[in-house]
Design a protein around this motif. Structure first.
Motif, short mmCIF file in Angstrom:
data_model
loop_
_atom_site.label_atom_id
_atom_site.label_comp_id
_atom_site.label_asym_id
_atom_site.label_seq_id
_atom_site.Cartn_x
_atom_site.Cartn_y
_atom_site.Cartn_z
N MET A 92 33.30 32.94 46.37
CA MET A 92 34.40 33.87 46.11
C MET A 92 33.98 34.96 45.11
N CYS A 93 33.25 34.56 44.07
CA CYS A 93 32.82 35.54 43.09
C CYS A 93 31.75 36.47 43.66
N ARG A 94 30.93 35.98 44.59
CA ARG A 94 29.96 36.87 45.22
C ARG A 94 30.65 37.91 46.10
N ILE A 95 31.75 37.53 46.73
CA ILE A 95 32.54 38.52 47.49
C ILE A 95 33.05 39.62 46.55
N GLU A 96 33.55 39.20 45.39
CA GLU A 96 34.10 40.17 44.43
C GLU A 96 33.04 41.13 43.92
N MET A 97 31.80 40.65 43.77
CA MET A 97 30.74 41.49 43.21
C MET A 97 30.12 42.43 44.23
N ALA A 98 30.52 42.32 45.50
CA ALA A 98 29.89 43.12 46.56
C ALA A 98 30.09 44.62 46.32
N CYS A 152 24.93 39.62 39.70
CA CYS A 152 25.83 39.10 40.73
C CYS A 152 25.65 37.59 40.89
N PHE A 153 24.39 37.13 40.88
CA PHE A 153 24.13 35.70 41.02
C PHE A 153 24.73 34.92 39.85
N LEU A 154 24.52 35.39 38.64
CA LEU A 154 25.05 34.68 37.47
C LEU A 154 26.57 34.74 37.41
N SER A 155 27.15 35.83 37.91
CA SER A 155 28.62 35.89 38.01
C SER A 155 29.13 34.81 38.96
N GLY A 156 28.42 34.65 40.09
CA GLY A 156 28.78 33.59 41.02
C GLY A 156 28.61 32.21 40.41
N MET A 157 27.53 32.02 39.65
CA MET A 157 27.30 30.73 38.99
C MET A 157 28.42 30.43 37.99
N ALA A 158 28.82 31.44 37.23
CA ALA A 158 29.89 31.24 36.25
C ALA A 158 31.21 30.91 36.95
N GLY A 159 31.51 31.64 38.03
CA GLY A 159 32.74 31.35 38.78
C GLY A 159 32.73 29.97 39.38
N GLY A 160 31.59 29.57 39.96
CA GLY A 160 31.48 28.23 40.53
C GLY A 160 31.61 27.15 39.47
N ALA A 161 31.03 27.41 38.28
CA ALA A 161 31.10 26.43 37.20
C ALA A 161 32.54 26.23 36.71
N ILE A 162 33.28 27.33 36.58
CA ILE A 162 34.68 27.21 36.15
C ILE A 162 35.48 26.37 37.14
N ALA A 181 30.60 43.31 31.00
CA ALA A 181 30.61 42.24 32.00
C ALA A 181 29.20 41.73 32.27
N LEU A 182 28.22 42.64 32.29
CA LEU A 182 26.83 42.25 32.49
C LEU A 182 26.36 41.29 31.41
N ARG A 183 26.55 41.65 30.18
CA ARG A 183 26.11 40.80 29.07
C ARG A 183 26.88 39.48 29.04
N THR A 184 28.16 39.54 29.35
CA THR A 184 28.97 38.31 29.37
C THR A 184 28.45 37.34 30.43
N ALA A 185 28.14 37.85 31.61
CA ALA A 185 27.65 36.99 32.69
C ALA A 185 26.33 36.32 32.31
N PHE A 186 25.42 37.09 31.68
CA PHE A 186 24.11 36.54 31.33
C PHE A 186 24.20 35.48 30.23
#
Length: 486
Positions: A442-448, A401-411, A148-153
């Motif tokens: 929403m994705c930042r909540i999930e990554m907490a 966590c930030f990039l996960s949020g960016m990816a979720g927001g972009a989708i 998941a880390l590599r995928t987010a980056f």
């Protein structure tokens, strides 16, 4: 649960009750009574000191420091309870505002040429998509955190670039500006991913260690938090639509207030999870104790909500300042003396702010029920003392966590923006912006939950580096850093 586990949890609860019950409510049914009682005590302490000094009496240092400590504690509790009341009061006021705007918008939609059927469905669909993405990403990070880390980056820059292209295609002035910024940001994120690529091995190891054996009921609690955030976002969307229907300057201010409420509320949900899960994971790492997550969550609601509300305001601001300071320092380099000195000054200010407010302090908020600022100061001092500051500074969990949020927001932007672009192009820019913000939060909540596990792991090591229960990954990383640097 064995006797040692019960003892540790009882000691923790004792710390919490002592700090909370030093100044009990006088009239529990009245909101202002706690503040009045504490303000009276604060005035009494201050008046006593002034009176003794006016009479020329010497105050013993021990007594004076004790009085100052008690005064600081009273002032801290006042601020905590003030923020707690402000948060719940703002929820009530925003709810009233949203209901009024929604009703007014529906009644005046035809007279202002607003098309609810073309505005609401794309954005509500994007909001639902935010919840689905958060659920999916939670499952992915739980099953395979390293992948998941590599995928987010690698995925985040691609999706951000796609969002930039969408905004450029929309063609409005704001859309073109945002589109260019998004494409440049995607390029920066790609370069950043290449730059931090050597740190991936250590980051994946820490994530794997921290995510092993998450507390029981973690998935349930996180899922309920995502559902709460999604429902609240849908509610706020109705108010934003009502304000958009009329579109005056005052309505623009209403929209900004609603978006600010969305940001603060989702941060509170996220930090509530962090304080709760960090406490449980800290006990697991430090003492081998498995505490019931439901008890920890109850204690967070009962004792720590003031600190959670404060941290939800301070941490995002300080994080932005600290991140921008690092970026400016990299850009400034050493070529221009004036620019370099300004960058150094700004970096010093950012470093000072981090001492007084950082996400690592949330662990001590949960474990010891300290005030957020005091917990941040104590935690940062411990991190420096054991030499972990450079390791923490290079930790990739925050970026993940930030990039996960960016990816979720972009989708969510691609879902809501593309739909709106197809049915009513003039709405596409604003709907895309709102969709991105909702998806990001929403994705930042999930990554907490994952971020809190990593924080607890580091703080447990900081308090006892010789703890045999901890994996030696941090120790090996420290030795490697001392030998070779970054």
């Amino acid at each position: 649960m064995n006797n040692d586990a019960v003892t540790v949890i009882n000691v923790q609860n004792f710390h919490i009750q002592v700090q909370e019950e030093k100044l009990p409510y006088i009239i529990p049914n009245q909101v202002l009574s706690p503040f009045l009682s504490q303000i009276k005590l604060l005035i009494l302490f201050s008046s006593s000191i002034l009176l003794l000094r006016q009479k020329g009496l010497k105050i013993p240092k021990v007594e004076e420091s004790s009085i100052q400590l008690e005064t600081a504690m009273v002032a801290g509790l006042i601020v905590q309870r003030l923020f707690r009341v402000l948060f719940f009061l703002h929820i009530v006021l925003i709810a009233i505002l949203v209901i009024c705007l929604t009703i007014r918008g529906l009644l005046s939609a035809h007279s202002h040429h607003f098309h609810p059927k073309k505005w609401y469905p794309p954005l509500l669909t994007a909001t639902g998509c935010a919840g689905i993405v958060a659920f999916t990403w939670q499952w992915f990070t739980l099953c395979n955190p390293s992948r998941a880390l590599r995928t987010a980056f690698w995925l985040s820059p691609l999706l951000t670039c796609a969002v930039g292209v969408l905004f450029v295609l929309i063609g409005s002035a704001a859309g073109l500006t945002i589109g260019v910024i998004a494409i440049v940001l995607a390029l920066i994120l790609s370069l950043y991913t290449c730059w931090v690529n050597p740190r991936f091995d250590y980051a994946t190891k820490v994530l794997s260690i921290a995510a092993t054996s998450p507390p029981a009921k973690t998935t349930t609690v996180v899922n309920l938090s995502i559902i709460t955030g999604t429902v609240y976002s849908c509610f706020l969307v109705s108010g934003i639509g009502g304000a958009t229907a009329v579109g005056t300057v005052t309505d623009t201010l209403f929209i900004l207030a609603i978006l600010a409420s969305l940001a603060w509320s989702t941060q509170v949900i996220r930090n509530t999870l962090q304080v709760t899960i960090a406490r449980v994971k800290y006990l697991h790492f430090a003492y081998g104790v498995d505490m019931d997550l439901r008890i920890a969550l109850r204690d967070t609601f009962k004792y720590s909500m003031g600190n959670v509300c404060i941290s939800s305001v301070l941490v995002p601001i300080i994080t932005v300042v600290h991140g921008s300071a690092r970026a400016i320092s990299l850009i400034a380099g050493g070529t221009d003396e004036f620019l370099f000195s300004c960058a150094n000054c700004y970096a010093a200010v950012a470093a000072t702010l981090v001492n007084y407010g950082n996400r690592w302090g949330l662990v001590q908020v949960g474990v010891y029920n300290k005030g957020f600022v005091q917990a941040s100061m104590d935690t940062w001092e411990m991190l420096k003392k054991v030499g972990l500051e450079p390791i923490i500074d290079r930790d990739l969990t925050g970026s993940f966590c930030f990039l996960s949020g960016m990816a979720g927001g972009a989708i969510c932007t691609l879902v809501g923006g593309a739909w709106t672009f197809a049915v009513h192009k003039s709405y596409a820019t604003e709907v895309s912006i709102y969709a991105f913000l909702i998806g990001y939060f929403m994705c930042r909540i999930e990554m907490a939950w994952l971020q809190s596990c990593v924080s607890a792991y580091y703080i447990a090591y900081t308090e006892n580096p010789q703890n045999s229960r901890l994996d030696p990954a941090i120790l090996f990383r420290l030795e490697e850093f001392q030998r070779y640097g970054d």
